[in-house]
Every structure is written in structure tokens, then in C-alpha cells.
Design a protein around this motif. Structure first.
Motif, PDB file in Angstrom:
ATOM      1  N   ASP A  63      70.513  17.108  41.395  1.00 22.15           N
ATOM      2  CA  ASP A  63      69.616  17.593  40.349  1.00 22.15           C
ATOM      3  C   ASP A  63      69.316  16.519  39.314  1.00 22.15           C
ATOM      4  O   ASP A  63      68.173  16.368  38.869  1.00 22.15           O
ATOM      5  CB  ASP A  63      70.218  18.820  39.668  1.00 22.15           C
ATOM      6  CG  ASP A  63      70.222  20.036  40.572  1.00 22.15           C
ATOM      7  OD1 ASP A  63      69.459  20.031  41.562  1.00 22.15           O
ATOM      8  OD2 ASP A  63      70.977  20.981  40.287  1.00 22.15           O
ATOM      9  N   LEU A  64      70.329  15.767  38.918  1.00 26.07           N
ATOM     10  CA  LEU A  64      70.100  14.700  37.938  1.00 26.07           C
ATOM     11  C   LEU A  64      69.167  13.633  38.489  1.00 26.07           C
ATOM     12  O   LEU A  64      68.268  13.149  37.785  1.00 26.07           O
ATOM     13  CB  LEU A  64      71.430  14.078  37.520  1.00 26.07           C
ATOM     14  CG  LEU A  64      72.325  14.949  36.648  1.00 26.07           C
ATOM     15  CD1 LEU A  64      73.657  14.259  36.417  1.00 26.07           C
ATOM     16  CD2 LEU A  64      71.655  15.281  35.333  1.00 26.07           C
ATOM     17  N   LEU A  66      66.906  14.017  40.861  1.00 23.20           N
ATOM     18  CA  LEU A  66      65.550  14.571  40.991  1.00 23.20           C
ATOM     19  C   LEU A  66      64.835  14.600  39.645  1.00 23.20           C
ATOM     20  O   LEU A  66      63.631  14.336  39.567  1.00 23.20           O
ATOM     21  CB  LEU A  66      65.604  15.967  41.604  1.00 23.20           C
ATOM     22  CG  LEU A  66      65.929  16.003  43.092  1.00 23.20           C
ATOM     23  CD1 LEU A  66      66.076  17.442  43.565  1.00 23.20           C
ATOM     24  CD2 LEU A  66      64.867  15.297  43.896  1.00 23.20           C
ATOM     25  N   LYS A  67      65.549  14.913  38.583  1.00 25.58           N
ATOM     26  CA  LYS A  67      64.944  14.886  37.250  1.00 25.58           C
ATOM     27  C   LYS A  67      64.588  13.459  36.839  1.00 25.58           C
ATOM     28  O   LYS A  67      63.568  13.217  36.200  1.00 25.58           O
ATOM     29  CB  LYS A  67      65.882  15.517  36.215  1.00 25.58           C
ATOM     30  CG  LYS A  67      65.987  16.989  36.354  1.00 25.58           C
ATOM     31  CD  LYS A  67      64.631  17.645  36.169  1.00 25.58           C
ATOM     32  CE  LYS A  67      64.700  19.124  36.423  1.00 25.58           C
ATOM     33  NZ  LYS A  67      63.399  19.759  36.418  1.00 25.58           N
ATOM     34  N   LEU A  68      65.416  12.507  37.220  1.00 27.18           N
ATOM     35  CA  LEU A  68      65.118  11.108  36.930  1.00 27.18           C
ATOM     36  C   LEU A  68      63.860  10.655  37.674  1.00 27.18           C
ATOM     37  O   LEU A  68      63.020   9.947  37.119  1.00 27.18           O
ATOM     38  CB  LEU A  68      66.312  10.232  37.307  1.00 27.18           C
ATOM     39  CG  LEU A  68      66.211   8.761  36.962  1.00 27.18           C
ATOM     40  CD1 LEU A  68      66.140   8.576  35.458  1.00 27.18           C
ATOM     41  CD2 LEU A  68      67.418   8.019  37.511  1.00 27.18           C
ATOM     42  N   GLU A  70      61.425  12.637  38.601  1.00 28.74           N
ATOM     43  CA  GLU A  70      60.299  13.311  37.954  1.00 28.74           C
ATOM     44  C   GLU A  70      59.894  12.587  36.673  1.00 28.74           C
ATOM     45  O   GLU A  70      58.707  12.379  36.415  1.00 28.74           O
ATOM     46  CB  GLU A  70      60.703  14.749  37.635  1.00 28.74           C
ATOM     47  CG  GLU A  70      59.579  15.592  37.107  1.00 28.74           C
ATOM     48  CD  GLU A  70      60.009  17.025  36.882  1.00 28.74           C
ATOM     49  OE1 GLU A  70      59.381  17.674  36.023  1.00 28.74           O
ATOM     50  OE2 GLU A  70      60.953  17.488  37.533  1.00 28.74           O
ATOM     51  N   LEU A  71      60.865  12.177  35.870  1.00 28.73           N
ATOM     52  CA  LEU A  71      60.576  11.418  34.654  1.00 28.73           C
ATOM     53  C   LEU A  71      59.889  10.100  34.999  1.00 28.73           C
ATOM     54  O   LEU A  71      58.921   9.697  34.346  1.00 28.73           O
ATOM     55  CB  LEU A  71      61.875  11.154  33.891  1.00 28.73           C
ATOM     56  CG  LEU A  71      61.764  10.261  32.663  1.00 28.73           C
ATOM     57  CD1 LEU A  71      60.940  10.955  31.583  1.00 28.73           C
ATOM     58  CD2 LEU A  71      63.134   9.898  32.148  1.00 28.73           C
ATOM     59  N   TYR A  74      56.183  10.651  35.765  1.00 29.00           N
ATOM     60  CA  TYR A  74      55.372  10.818  34.563  1.00 29.00           C
ATOM     61  C   TYR A  74      55.156   9.487  33.854  1.00 29.00           C
ATOM     62  O   TYR A  74      54.042   9.168  33.425  1.00 29.00           O
ATOM     63  CB  TYR A  74      56.018  11.816  33.604  1.00 29.00           C
ATOM     64  CG  TYR A  74      55.927  13.249  34.065  1.00 29.00           C
ATOM     65  CD1 TYR A  74      54.697  13.830  34.359  1.00 29.00           C
ATOM     66  CD2 TYR A  74      57.064  14.020  34.204  1.00 29.00           C
ATOM     67  CE1 TYR A  74      54.612  15.135  34.785  1.00 29.00           C
ATOM     68  CE2 TYR A  74      56.993  15.332  34.626  1.00 29.00           C
ATOM     69  CZ  TYR A  74      55.761  15.885  34.921  1.00 29.00           C
ATOM     70  OH  TYR A  74      55.680  17.175  35.338  1.00 29.00           O
TER      71      TYR A  74
END
Length: 82
Positions: A63-64, A66-68, A70-71, A74
Motif C-alpha cells: 500500500d505504501l 502504491l501511494k508513492l 500515485e504521488l 501526479y
């Protein structure tokens, strides 16, 4: 050790592909060899973490990351617009 051997062969194939122009009839077997070693290393990295870390730790790490990603998407979109 198995992972290092697979990644070493992939690195060698990428290096040789960068130095020498791979075209024609050798291109398909070259690509098939690279994919074979890629899958070899991928299988090792797929099975080993399941034995080393418990499920909650693996889920948190996934999860961490995947969020990285995604960031990063962007930031790349707003930073490198054409």
C-alpha cells in the motif's frame, strides 16, 4: 543467489542490446531469452517475500509503495507537461 543470477543475465542482455544493434532474425530469440530471465527473477521475488514477511507487513508495504507511485504520477504530470 538465484535472483542475482537472473538479474545478472538480464543486465548483460540489456547491455549487449545497447552496445550492439539487435535487428532481424536474432531479435525474436533475443527478446524471448530476456523475457525468460525476467520471469525467472520475477518468480523468485514473487515467492520469497511470502515466506519472509507476515501478511499485514506485506500489505502495508504494498500500500505504501502504491501511494508513492500515485504521488509520483501526479508530480510527473504537473512537472513535465508538454
Amino acid at each position: 543467489m538465484v535472483l542475482l543470477v537472473g538479474l545478472g543475465f538480464m543486465t548483460l542482455l540489456l547491455y549487449l542490446g545497447g552496445v550492439y544493434k539487435v535487428t532481424g532474425g536474432i531479435l525474436v530469440p533475443y527478446f524471448m531469452l530476456f523475457v525468460a530471465f525476467e520471469q525467472w527473477a520475477g518468480a523468485v521475488t514473487l515467492f520469497y517475500p511470502t515466506e519472509l514477511y507476515p501478511t499485514p507487513v506485506r500489505a502495508l508495504g504494498k500500500d505504501l509503495l502504491l501511494k508513492l507511485v500515485e504521488l509520483h504520477q501526479y508530480l510527473a504530470y504537473f512537472t513535465f507537461q508538454y
